[in-house]
Design an enzyme around this catalytic site. Structure first.
Site, mmCIF file in Angstrom:
data_model
loop_
_atom_site.group_PDB
_atom_site.id
_atom_site.type_symbol
_atom_site.label_atom_id
_atom_site.label_comp_id
_atom_site.label_asym_id
_atom_site.label_seq_id
_atom_site.Cartn_x
_atom_site.Cartn_y
_atom_site.Cartn_z
ATOM 1 N N TYR A 74 0.898 -0.818 0.475
ATOM 2 C CA TYR A 74 -0.014 0.047 -0.707
ATOM 3 C C TYR A 74 0.502 1.233 0.139
ATOM 4 O O TYR A 74 2.215 1.479 0.603
ATOM 5 C CB TYR A 74 -0.649 -0.307 1.436
ATOM 6 N N ASP A 80 9.434 2.375 -0.518
ATOM 7 C CA ASP A 80 7.962 3.687 0.018
ATOM 8 C C ASP A 80 8.466 3.705 1.795
ATOM 9 O O ASP A 80 8.296 2.088 2.620
ATOM 10 C CB ASP A 80 6.843 3.442 0.078
ATOM 11 N N LYS A 132 4.311 9.264 8.637
ATOM 12 C CA LYS A 132 4.331 8.920 10.284
ATOM 13 C C LYS A 132 5.229 9.706 10.675
ATOM 14 O O LYS A 132 4.882 10.375 11.555
ATOM 15 C CB LYS A 132 4.479 7.083 9.774
HETATM 16 C C1 LIG Z 1 0.910 5.220 6.373
HETATM 17 C C2 LIG Z 1 1.925 4.772 4.429
HETATM 18 C C3 LIG Z 1 1.278 5.687 3.435
HETATM 19 C C4 LIG Z 1 0.411 7.182 3.263
HETATM 20 O O1 LIG Z 1 0.378 7.962 4.024
HETATM 21 P P1 LIG Z 1 -0.628 8.858 4.070
HETATM 22 O O2 LIG Z 1 -0.213 10.309 5.269
HETATM 23 O O3 LIG Z 1 -2.193 7.921 4.814
HETATM 24 O O4 LIG Z 1 -0.759 9.263 3.394
HETATM 25 C C5 LIG Z 1 2.063 5.209 2.329
HETATM 26 N N1 LIG Z 1 2.421 4.038 2.077
HETATM 27 C C6 LIG Z 1 3.062 3.369 3.367
HETATM 28 C C7 LIG Z 1 4.381 2.484 2.911
HETATM 29 C C8 LIG Z 1 1.834 3.413 4.513
HETATM 30 O O5 LIG Z 1 2.675 2.969 5.493
#
Ligand SMILES: *Cc1c(COP(=O)(O)O)cnc(C)c1O
Length: 427
Positions: free
Chosen positions: A146, A241, A269
Site C-alpha cells: 500500500y 516506500d 508517519k
Molecule cells: C501509511 C502509508 C502511506 C500513506 O501515508 P498517509 O499519510 O496515510 O497518506 C504510504 N505508504 C505506506 C507504506 C504507508 O504505510
C-alpha cells in the site's frame, strides 16, 4: 462482540449522518471485524481512553507515528512552544533546514528531500518525479503493498482496500491503471518477466521493503538486492516506500537494515510526530528535476509546516537520545516470546521485525499477499473483539501491522500476554 459505551454509540450515530461511513479514513470503521468503533478523547503512553472513560492498551499507535507512545512530553512541549510564534508562514522557516539535514543524516541515500503533508502526497510526488526524470510512464508495484491512495497505485493495494474486499478503487481511469504492472512479493522471476516484456517503459519500481499493509511479511534473503540489480540493468528507478518503516525499524529505516540503496525514498508517519507530514527524497540529480530547478512540478501551501516539523524533530531527537531503536527491539522480543508461547501448537503465525508485528490466523510462514489471504479473518474478528473487551486494542483488520512504542512497559506487555494467552485457548 464488544460494544462501545453510550457516549461513543451516540457520536457514531451522528457521525454516520454527516461523514461517509462515519469515518475520515475507511479502516477506522471496523468493517474488517464488524461492530462499531469507539471514540477517543485522549491517549498517553501506551494507553488510550475513550469518551466513555474506558482504557485500552494500544497496539495501533495512530497507525505508526506514535513511536514514543502517545503525547510524549518532548513533542507536546515542542508543538506548544512553536505555536506561540505562529502556525504557518508560507515563507522558508529554519525548521525546514533542520529537518532536511536531519533526514539526510539519518538516511544516507537521501541527498535532498522535500516535505509534504502526508505519505500519500510524498508517494504521488515521487512517482511523478520518477516519470519526469526517466521520461517513461510505466510503474511496477507489488501485490499487497500500500502506498497511500495515489490513483495509479490503488491497484492490488492491501490495507483498507483489502479489508473492504476492494483490491482496486472505482474512479481510476483504466488507461492510468494500465500503466501500473503488479507482481507478487518475494517472487523475483515474476519481476524479471515484467522487465523482459516492458523494461524500456519502466520509470520505477516502488515497494515497501518490509510490506506491512497486508499484515507483515519480510523480504527473503537476496530479494531486495535482486530488485536493485534489475532496476540498474534496465535504467528504472528504485523507490522504497518507507512511510511506515522509516525511522521505525532503524534510524535509516529498512534500507539501513537490509543494506540497499534506493534512488528515492518516501517517508511519513514517525517523522511527523503525530502531525500531518510526509517527505520524499533521494539522489540529488533526481531531486533537482523538481520545480523551481527542473520541469517536474510539486508544491504545497502547508508543506514544511513549523508545527509539524517541530513535532517530528522533537520525536527524532528523543529517539536518538534514548537509543529508542534498541529499546524497541527488546520490547518487540518480549512480545514475540509471549505470543509464540501463546500460539504454540495452533494454526497461527506470529511475524515480527523490531517494533512491528502481525498475528495471522493461518499456518506460516506468510511471505506474500497470497499467503496472507489464507488467514481466517472471521477468527481474527473474534480474537479482535475478545481482546478489545479486555482492554487491548489491536488494529481492526487482519491486514494491518501492530505497532509497539518505547512507552509499552513490561507490565503492559505482561498484562497483554496474560489476556491473549487466555483468549487464544479458544482457538
Ligand atoms: C501509511 C502509508 C502511506 C500513506 O501515508 P498517509 O499519510 O496515510 O497518506 C504510504 N505508504 C505506506 C507504506 C504507508 O504505510
Amino acid at each position: 462482540m464488544h460494544h462501545p459505551g453510550p457516549i461513543s454509540h451516540d457520536l457514531w450515530n451522528r457521525a454516520l449522518l454527516r461523514i461517509p461511513g462515519g469515518v475520515n479514513s475507511p479502516v477506522r470503521a471496523f468493517r474488517g471485524v464488524g461492530g462499531e468503533p469507539f471514540f477517543v478523547n485522549g491517549a498517553k503512553g501506551c494507553t488510550i481512553t475513550d469518551v466513555d472513560g474506558r482504557e485500552y492498551i494500544d497496539f495501533v499507535g495512530t497507525w505508526g507515528p506514535a513511536i514514543l507512545g502517545h503525547a510524549p512530553q518532548v513533542v507536546i512541549d515542542a508543538v506548544t512552544e512553536t505555536a506561540k510564534h505562529g502556525t504557518s508562514f508560507g515563507i522558508p522557516n529554519p525548521l525546514e533546514v533542520e529537518m532536511a539535514e536531519t533526514i539526510c543524516r539519518m538516511v544516507p541515500s537521501v541527498e535532498k528531500v522535500r516535505m509534504t503533508n502526508s505519505g500519500t502526497e510524498a508517494v504521488m510526488s515521487a512517482i511523478r518525479l520518477a516519470r519526469g526524470a526517466t521520461g517513461r510512464d510505466r510503474i511496477v508495484k507489488f501485490e499487497g503493498c500500500y502506498h497511500g491512495h495515489v490513483d495509479s497505485l490503488l491497484v492490488k493495494a492491501g490495507s483498507g482496500a483489502l479489508t473492504l474486499g476492494q483490491p482496486d478503487s472505482a474512479g481510476i481511469p483504466a488507461s492510468l491503471a494500465s500503466l501500473t504492472s503488479t507482481v507478487p512479493f518475494n517472487d523475483i522471476e515474476a519481476l524479471k518477466h515484467v522487465f523482459q516484456e516492458k523494461g524500456s517503459e519502466i520509470a520505477c519500481v516502488i515497494l515497501e521493503p518490509v510490506p506491512a499493509n497486508a499484515g507483515l511479511y519480510l523480504p527473503e534473503p537476496g530479494y531486495l538486492e535482486a530488485i536493485r540489480n534489475l532496476c540498474n540493468e534496465h535504467g528504472a528507478l528504485l523507490i522504497f516506500d518507507e512511510v511506515m518503516t522509516g525511522f521505525r525499524l532503524a534510524p535509516g529505516g529498512a534500507q539501513e537494515i537490509y543494506g540497499i540503496t534506493p534512488d528515492l525514498t518516501t517517508m511519513g508517519k514517525v517523522i511527523g510526530g503525530g502531525l500531518p507530514v510526509g517527505a520524499f527524497g533521494g539522489r540529488a540529480d533526481i531531486m533537482d528535476q523538481l520545480a523551481p530547478l527542473g520541469p517536474v512540478y510539486q508544491a504545497g501551501t502547508l508543506s514544511g509546516n513549523p508545527l509539524a516539523l517541530a513535532a517530528g524533530l522533537a520525536q527524532l531527537k528523543e529517539m536518538e537520545r534514548i537509543n529508542g531503536w534498541a529499546l524497541l527491539e527488546s520490547i518487540g522480543a518480549q512480545m514475540e516470546e509471549s505470543m509464540n508461547t501463546a500460539i504454540k501448537g495452533k494454526p497461527l503465525t506470529f511475524q515480527r521485525i523490531g517494533s512491528m508485528f502481525c498475528l495471522y490466523f493461518c499456518g506460516g510462514p506468510v511471505r506474500n499477499l497470497e499467503d496472507a489471504k489464507k488467514s481466517d479473518t472471521i477468527a481474527f474478528a473474534r480474537y479482535f473483539h475478545a481482546a478489545l473487551h479486555e482492554g487491548i486494542y489491536f488494529a481492526p483488520s487482519q491486514y494491518e501491522a501492530g505497532f509497539l512504542s518505547t512507552a509499552h512497559s513490561s507490565e503492559a506487555l505482561e498484562r497483554t500476554s496474560r489476556i491473549i494467552s487466555e483468549i487464544l485457548t479458544q482457538f
